[in-house]
Each structure stands twice: as structure tokens, then as C-alpha cells.
Enzyme design. Structure first.
Site, PDB file in Angstrom:
ATOM      1  N   LYS A 132      38.420  45.140  45.137  1.00 29.02           N
ATOM      2  CA  LYS A 132      39.442  45.583  46.021  1.00 29.02           C
ATOM      3  C   LYS A 132      40.783  46.714  45.776  1.00 29.02           C
ATOM      4  O   LYS A 132      41.531  46.894  46.647  1.00 29.02           O
ATOM      5  CB  LYS A 132      40.135  43.726  46.515  1.00 29.02           C
ATOM      6  CG  LYS A 132      38.884  42.973  47.456  1.00 29.02           C
ATOM      7  CD  LYS A 132      39.512  43.242  48.734  1.00 29.02           C
ATOM      8  CE  LYS A 132      40.476  43.534  48.591  1.00 29.02           C
ATOM      9  NZ  LYS A 132      40.758  43.611  50.929  1.00 29.02           N
ATOM     10  N   ASP A 157      45.715  39.488  45.231  1.00 28.95           N
ATOM     11  CA  ASP A 157      46.168  39.227  44.155  1.00 28.95           C
ATOM     12  C   ASP A 157      45.180  39.088  42.799  1.00 28.95           C
ATOM     13  O   ASP A 157      45.750  39.527  41.320  1.00 28.95           O
ATOM     14  CB  ASP A 157      46.892  37.367  44.032  1.00 28.95           C
ATOM     15  CG  ASP A 157      46.342  36.428  43.812  1.00 28.95           C
ATOM     16  OD1 ASP A 157      45.120  36.674  44.439  1.00 28.95           O
ATOM     17  OD2 ASP A 157      46.890  35.539  43.603  1.00 28.95           O
TER      18      ASP A 157
HETATM   19  P1  NAD Z   1      36.342  36.153  55.277  1.00 31.69           P
HETATM   20  O1  NAD Z   1      34.997  36.902  54.769  1.00 31.69           O
HETATM   21  O2  NAD Z   1      36.970  35.013  56.284  1.00 31.69           O
HETATM   22  O3  NAD Z   1      36.747  37.083  56.706  1.00 31.69           O
HETATM   23  C1  NAD Z   1      36.235  39.234  56.928  1.00 31.69           C
HETATM   24  C2  NAD Z   1      36.023  39.288  57.907  1.00 31.69           C
HETATM   25  O4  NAD Z   1      35.238  41.240  57.787  1.00 31.69           O
HETATM   26  C3  NAD Z   1      34.355  38.848  58.837  1.00 31.69           C
HETATM   27  O5  NAD Z   1      34.946  38.661  59.890  1.00 31.69           O
HETATM   28  C4  NAD Z   1      33.160  39.947  58.857  1.00 31.69           C
HETATM   29  O6  NAD Z   1      32.445  39.893  59.712  1.00 31.69           O
HETATM   30  C5  NAD Z   1      34.341  41.366  58.584  1.00 31.69           C
HETATM   31  N1  NAD Z   1      33.586  42.469  58.195  1.00 31.69           N
HETATM   32  C6  NAD Z   1      32.952  42.612  56.371  1.00 31.69           C
HETATM   33  N2  NAD Z   1      32.223  43.404  56.766  1.00 31.69           N
HETATM   34  C7  NAD Z   1      32.335  44.355  57.151  1.00 31.69           C
HETATM   35  C8  NAD Z   1      32.986  45.628  57.499  1.00 31.69           C
HETATM   36  N3  NAD Z   1      31.893  46.409  56.808  1.00 31.69           N
HETATM   37  N4  NAD Z   1      33.010  46.242  58.807  1.00 31.69           N
HETATM   38  C9  NAD Z   1      33.570  45.445  59.700  1.00 31.69           C
HETATM   39  N5  NAD Z   1      33.733  44.539  59.344  1.00 31.69           N
HETATM   40  C10 NAD Z   1      33.753  43.540  58.225  1.00 31.69           C
HETATM   41  O7  NAD Z   1      37.866  37.194  54.735  1.00 31.69           O
HETATM   42  P2  NAD Z   1      39.176  36.965  54.784  1.00 31.69           P
HETATM   43  O8  NAD Z   1      39.386  35.454  54.205  1.00 31.69           O
HETATM   44  O9  NAD Z   1      39.835  36.593  56.253  1.00 31.69           O
HETATM   45  O10 NAD Z   1      39.323  37.932  54.190  1.00 31.69           O
HETATM   46  C11 NAD Z   1      39.764  38.796  54.812  1.00 31.69           C
HETATM   47  C12 NAD Z   1      40.813  39.872  53.627  1.00 31.69           C
HETATM   48  O11 NAD Z   1      41.948  39.167  53.197  1.00 31.69           O
HETATM   49  C13 NAD Z   1      39.740  40.979  52.626  1.00 31.69           C
HETATM   50  O12 NAD Z   1      40.048  42.539  52.852  1.00 31.69           O
HETATM   51  C14 NAD Z   1      39.749  39.917  51.547  1.00 31.69           C
HETATM   52  O13 NAD Z   1      39.646  40.119  50.232  1.00 31.69           O
HETATM   53  C15 NAD Z   1      42.183  39.835  52.120  1.00 31.69           C
HETATM   54  N6  NAD Z   1      42.419  38.413  50.807  1.00 31.69           N
HETATM   55  C16 NAD Z   1      41.761  37.341  50.855  1.00 31.69           C
HETATM   56  C17 NAD Z   1      42.495  36.112  50.542  1.00 31.69           C
HETATM   57  C18 NAD Z   1      42.048  34.844  50.806  1.00 31.69           C
HETATM   58  O14 NAD Z   1      42.123  33.751  50.558  1.00 31.69           O
HETATM   59  N7  NAD Z   1      40.776  34.627  51.342  1.00 31.69           N
HETATM   60  C19 NAD Z   1      43.723  35.932  49.775  1.00 31.69           C
HETATM   61  C20 NAD Z   1      44.506  37.740  49.158  1.00 31.69           C
HETATM   62  C21 NAD Z   1      43.372  38.686  50.039  1.00 31.69           C
END
Ligand code: NAD
Ligand code: TYD
Length: 379
Positions: free
Chosen positions: A169, A141
Site C-alpha cells: 500500500k 494508516d
Molecule cells: P476487500 O478485500 O473487502 O475488497 C477488495 C475488493 O477488491 C474485492 O471486491 C476484490 O474482488 C477486489 N479486487 C482485488 N484484486 C483486484 C484486482 N486485481 N482487480 C480488480 N479488483 C480486485 O477490501 P476492503 O476492506 O474493502 O478495502 C478496500 C480498500 O481500502 C483497500 O485498498 C484497502 O487497502 C483499504 N483500506 C481498508 C481498511 C479496512 O479496515 N478494511 C482500512 C484502510 C484502508
């Protein structure tokens, strides 16, 4: 058997998704691609990786060879892209990494999916694709910017990202939309509000507060603590992604939100009070308190777990005031609702952290201390 490429599956939401989807659909193959940055931990999905139908590839989503070799080896039907640099504070320190991973990495995945899924060309020159394939971009969001006191983000709210993270994003969402328009690639984008739950890396608000309480450290609240986030239990997000992937209308964006707006300060106070209450009701939990010594009678005090631990620190640069999602599209079209009440979800989450300190210690054993000092030292 359908094959899913799940990127970022060793991170917070990705790992919860791997757990959820592998329980829900028995006859699927999962290929987890993750570069295991500071935020990725293979131990989180150790149990799942024992399943012969779930495999792991260490690599960067931006590396054409790594991604192509997965498509060569497996007949991928779905790509679910969780992989990202995800922390706003880090994006303020190092914006470029966010553009590289989040935008160029996404574009690389799209390109290779397009190449391997192309079946032919139609009379207008557009590619046609193998039936049943889909690319799902997990977005946020935060691409919509910041709200005032009232109103909600809908799928038609203009993109107005304000942090380098949010901009990266939004850039990724735009390139996904461009592939859908220009190449007719079958895609969906989901935009979710703040998630919470097990396996959340303790740089984000809720797990950081829990960790600091257990260590007897101050609880840093940015600015006046009045910023609002819309919190969603991570499993509810996973359910939404599963629904959109299998039943979402191709090309559509779906907002996913908890209808659960809270000020940061309220989240911090609630976390303090739940931990104190759990420790009072179940003295066994007190053993995870790091700095407390038992008195002569063997009792560990918990009266210091109170709001005095809160410290207001310098505000985040460009700190978005309020996020709030209107999820009525996904509710009407796909029947999704946030099932976990916040009071239940936060209790489950805190209990999970109290009972899984090994996990916290593992994921924070690397550069975490250095990060913490750098990020909070001068605030
Ligand atoms: P996180 O940071 O916990 O996990 C990200 C993962 O991606 C990690 O395992 C990391 O090793 C991997 N990663 C990073 N760069 C990489 C690359 N170049 N190649 C391969 N792997 C790679 O993030 P999260 O909180 O689990 O978020 C996951 C997705 O959801 C993201 O795209 C984030 O933008 C989106 N998102 C997160 C939230 C939230 O509240 N956490 C909310 C909305 C959307
Ligand atoms: P965060 O978990 O980093 O998620 P996001 O910035 O993506 O919403 O932060 C949630 C809110 O909590 C945000 O308004 C910033 C605030 N915050 C603090 O007050 N103190 C902290 O130590 C952290 C990490 C966040």
C-alpha cells in the site's frame, strides 16, 4: 452527469461506498470494476446494479485493455481505487500477489487515467488535464508502521510499512505521489484506520469473531490481545472519501480515523457480550446459532456465549502494536468527523450479521474452510 470509476466496488468498503454515493448523488454514473476475488461478491451490490446508471465490469485493475475499454466507453471524471488485496495474514503467505495488485494495478490505473484525461501540454512540458477530473487512492494508516503507547499518525509521519500488505500500500501511495509530481495528475490519497460494519469479509477480526460465536467455535486472539486498532464505522469512511473527492485540495493526503482506540481483546469481549445480550433480549436471534439444539421445552441455551470461548493463539509475524490516527486535517479543512459512536456502530454491525447470515454463507461458501484451516490450524 459525472462518471465515477469505482474499483473494488464488490468488496467491503467499495460496496458500502457504491451504496452511499449512489444514494447521496442522484445524477451520477458509476462504473464498478472488480475482479471478484474471494473478497468480492456481486450480490452485495445487486440492488444498486438494477439502477441503469450503475454498471459492472469484471476485470483486473492491472489489465490495460480492460481499464482502457472503460475509459473508451465512458467519459470518466473520477477514479476511486478501492481494489486491493487487503488482508495482512494473506500478505504474509503470498506477498507477491499484493505487490502485483496493489502496486502494479494502481500504476496501470494511473497510466490510463493520465492518457485519457490529458488535454494538452503547458509551457514547461507538463501534461494538462480535462477540468474537474481526479484520481483518489484509498490507502491505509498501516503505511505509517506501528506506534508505541503514545502519539498519533499525521499526514507528515514518515512511511514505515512493516507487513507485505502495508509495504504494497505504501508502494502504491508513492507511485500515486510520483504521478502527481512528475505528470501533475490531479490526485488525493486518503489513509484510513480499521473499518468495521456490514459486508465485512469474515477473515478480519470483527466479522470473524461474530461468525465463530454463532458457530460455537473458539475465538482466536493473536498474541496477548493487547494490540490496539483505531476503529471507524465504514459509512463514516465513505463520507470522508466523498468529501475528499469533491472538496479535497488536489495533491493532498488526508488521514481518516475514528478516535476510537481499542485493544483487540476488548473488541472480542465486547462482541461476546453484545451477542449474548441480544440473544437474551430477543430469543428469535437464537435461531442463527449453528450448533445449539433446543431442549425439550424448545429453549436454546446461550449461557455458553462467554469469555471462555476466547483462545490465545500464536502471534501474527511482525504484528504491529498500535495504530492511531490524528484526523485533524480533514476535520479542519473539510469538516469531517467520525459521526458513528463505536457503541452504536458495533451494535448495528452485529445486528446486521445476525440478520444477514445468508450473505455470510454465500461469501464463505468457496475456499473459506480451506483458508481457515490453513491459517489457524497450526497456530
Ligand atoms: P476487500 O478485500 O473487502 O475488497 C477488495 C475488493 O477488491 C474485492 O471486491 C476484490 O474482488 C477486489 N479486487 C482485488 N484484486 C483486484 C484486482 N486485481 N482487480 C480488480 N479488483 C480486485 O477490501 P476492503 O476492506 O474493502 O478495502 C478496500 C480498500 O481500502 C483497500 O485498498 C484497502 O487497502 C483499504 N483500506 C481498508 C481498511 C479496512 O479496515 N478494511 C482500512 C484502510 C484502508
Ligand atoms: P485485522 O482485522 O486482520 O486487521 P489489520 O491487521 O489490518 O489491523 O486484525 C485486526 C487486529 O486483530 C490485528 O491486531 C490482528 C488481530 N486479529 C486477531 O487477534 N485474531 C484474528 O483471528 C484476526 C483475523 C485478527
Amino acid at each position: 452527469m459525472r462518471s465515477y470509476l469505482v474499483t473494488g466496488g464488490a468488496g467491503f468498503i467499495g460496496a458500502n461506498f457504491v451504496k452511499y454515493i449512489s444514494k447521496k448523488h442522484k445524477d451520477i454514473r458509476l462504473i464498478v470494476l472488480d475482479d471478484l476475488t474471494y473478497a468480492g461478491n456481486l450480490g452485495t451490490i445487486e440492488a444498486e446494479l438494477k439502477n441503469a446508471n450503475i454498471s459492472f465490469v469484471k476485470g483486473n485493475i492491472g489489465d490495460p485493455q480492460v481499464v482502457s475499454s472503460i475509459f473508451e466507453q465512458y467519459p470518466i471524471d473520477f477514479v476511486v481505487n478501492f481494489a486491493a488485496e487487503s488482508h495482512v495474514d494473506r500478505s504474509i503467505e503470498n506477498p507477491q500477489l499484493f505487490l502485483q495488485t496493489n502496486i502494479l494495478g494502481t500504476q496501470n490505473l494511473l497510466d490510463i487515467a493520465k492518457k485519457y484525461w490529458t488535454a494538452g501540454k503547458n509551457e514547461n512540458g507538463y501534461p494538462t488535464y480535462r477540468s474537474g477530473v481526479k484520481y483518489l487512492q484509498v490507502s491505509t494508516d498501516e503505511v505509517y508502521g506501528s506506534l508505541g503507547e503514545t502519539g498519533y499518525f499525521t499526514e507528515t509521519t514518515p512511511l514505515d510499512p512493516r507487513s507485505p500488505y502495508a509495504a504494497s500500500k505504501a508502494g502504491a501511495d508513492l507511485i500515486v505521489a510520483a504521478y502527481a509530481e512528475t505528470f501533475k495528475l490531479p490526485v488525493n490519497i486518503t489513509r484510513c484506520s480499521n473499518n468495521y460494519g456490514p459486508y465485512h469479509f469474515p477473515e478480519k477480526l470483527i466479522p470473524l469473531i461474530i461468525k465463530n460465536i454463532l458457530e460455537g467455535e473458539k475465538l482466536p486472539v493473536y498474541g496477548d490481545g493487547a494490540n490496539v486498532r483505531d476503529w471507524l464505522y465504514v459509512e463514516d469512511h465513505c463520507k470522508a472519501i466523498d468529501l475528499v473527492l469533491h472538496h479535497g485540495r488536489t495533491g493532498e493526503v488526508y488521514n481518516v480515523g475514528g478516535h476510537n482506540e481499542r485493544q483487540n481483546i476488548a473488541i472480542v469481549r465486547l462482541t461476546i457480550s453484545i451477542i449474548r445480550k441480544l440473544m437474551e433480549e430477543h430469543p428469535g436471534y437464537r435461531k442463527v446459532l449453528k450448533k445449539q439444539q433446543p431442549d425439550a421445552a424448545g429453549n436454546i441455551a446461550v449461557d455458553w456465549i462467554n469469555d471462555d470461548l476466547i483462545t490465545f493463539v500464536g502471534d501474527r509475524l511482525g504484528h504491529d502494536k498500535r495504530y492511531a490516527i490524528d484526523p485533524s486535517k480533514i476535520t479542519k479543512e473539510l469538516g469531517w468527523t467520525p459521526e458513528t459512536k463505536f457503541e452504536d456502530g458495533i451494535l448495528k454491525t452485529i445486528r446486521w450479521y445476525l440478520e444477514n447470515q445468508d450473505w455470510v454463507e454465500t461469501v464463505t461458501s468457496g475456499d473459506y474452510q480451506k483458508y481457515y484451516e490453513q491459517m489457524y490450524g497450526n497456530r
